[in-house]
Design an enzyme around this catalytic site. Structure first.
Site: not given
Length: 342
Positions: A26, A28, A225
């Site tokens: 991922d 961001d 995250d």
């Protein structure tokens, strides 16, 4: 990964960059935040790549094209080609192409990333519900997307035109804080029409399929995250995952994770790719990791010992997830987390 519910984080005797052939990362909250590289990200990814791990960047953000994302990463010091970037725009474009005729018109509510992905699939982007579209696709269009675009989508969807969404993330991180994401925009059209879109992005299978088709990964590791997109996407794809604590997920949310949100591994940041992961073992009525032992009492999670804070968090997860079974842990873990500084 077994689809049975996870009761503890797993360990790895090898560095994760050696144990898996491809990292599906991922962006961001993992690689960058607010456009700037997260601490240790550039060096860790460079070392993993130099050791032979293929790095692929998987994002639910449909606004930017793969070329733009690759250029940004390269500027940050992470050499990347457009072929290394997989977006939800690409996943939804493939989904649409499988259900409409070749060359069909598609009403676009979003940004350039969607238009490029549709053209890649031989589809024709249009701007109005009056252009006789065969489908409507909605993706993140940035803060300047005009309100009237939602009306165009609503007109077409209300006429029965099939509706697709790149993703339904309600929020998106920005340099100034948390902003409304594409999921919030999708809700506008849903409220106006009562319809439901077909969704392609994480955590749903079309996005995982797109990443595997484009990367050819045989032993992928999802790195993220967010529990409800990255980790759940790995669960749905039946592959392992690494949660890094540089983004939106904190210790309390991790302890309360239901089975589909429980990562295989947990680490502070992307340096976790370069090391093995410690085993979490049963210890009497609790679980041990490193210098910590955690147990689930009647009302709270209890922690004893000393050592690395992450080892304590891993032990706490084992106790919490075992107590929760197939549900979410409701035991108070505040005091234990405070002792870890998490």
């Amino acid at each position: 990964m077994s689809r049975s519910f996870r009761t503890r984080p797993e360990g790895s005797g090898q560095a994760l960059s050696d144990a898996y052939d491809t990292a599906l990362l991922d962006l961001d909250g993992v690689v960058y935040a607010g456009g700037n590289a997260i601490v240790h990200a550039v060096e860790s990814l460079g070392t993993a790549r130099a050791g032979g791990m293929h790095l692929a960047y998987v994002t639910n953000n449909a606004l930017r094209t793969p070329d733009t994302v690759a250029g940004h990463l390269t500027e940050l010091g992470i050499p990347t080609s457009a072929d290394d970037v997989i977006t939800s725009a690409q996943a939804v474009a493939r989904l649409i192409s499988e259900q409409v005729p070749a060359g069909a018109r598609v009403l676009v509510i979003g940004g350039e990333g969607l238009r490029v992905a549709l053209r890649e699939r031989g589809l024709t982007p249009v701007e109005s519900a009056d252009d006789d579209p065969a489908a409507v696709v909605q993706g993140f269009g940035g803060p300047d997307l005009p309100w009237g675009r939602f009306a165009e989508a609503s007109y077409a969807v209300a006429r029965g035109v099939p509706w697709f969404a790149s993703n339904t993330d309600l929020t998106i991180p920005s340099g100034r804080g948390i902003a409304p994401g594409n999921g919030a925009a999708v809700e506008v059209v849903r409220i106006a029409t009562g319809a439901e879109p077909q969704v392609a992005g994480k955590p749903l299978p079309p996005m995982h399929r797109e990443t595997i088709l484009r990367t050819g990964a045989e032993r992928p590791l999802v790195v993220g995250d967010r529990l409800d997109t990255d980790i759940e996407g790995a669960f749905n794809g039946e592959v392992d995952s690494l949660l890094v604590l540089t983004g939106v997920t904190d210790g309390a949310q991790l302890l309360a994770a239901p089975p589909q949100h429980r990562p295989t591994y947990v680490d502070a940041d992307l340096r976790g790719l370069l090391t093995g992961q410690p085993e979490v073992s049963e210890a009497g009525e609790g679980f041990r990791c490193g210098g910590w032992t955690a147990t689930a009492g009647e009302e709270r999670l209890e922690l004893a010992g000393d050592g690395e804070a992450l080892d304590g968090l891993r032990a706490l997860c084992a106790a919490a997830w075992t107590a929760a079974g197939e549900g979410s842990c409701e035991l108070d873990g505040g005091k234990a987390l405070a002792r870890l500084g998490l």
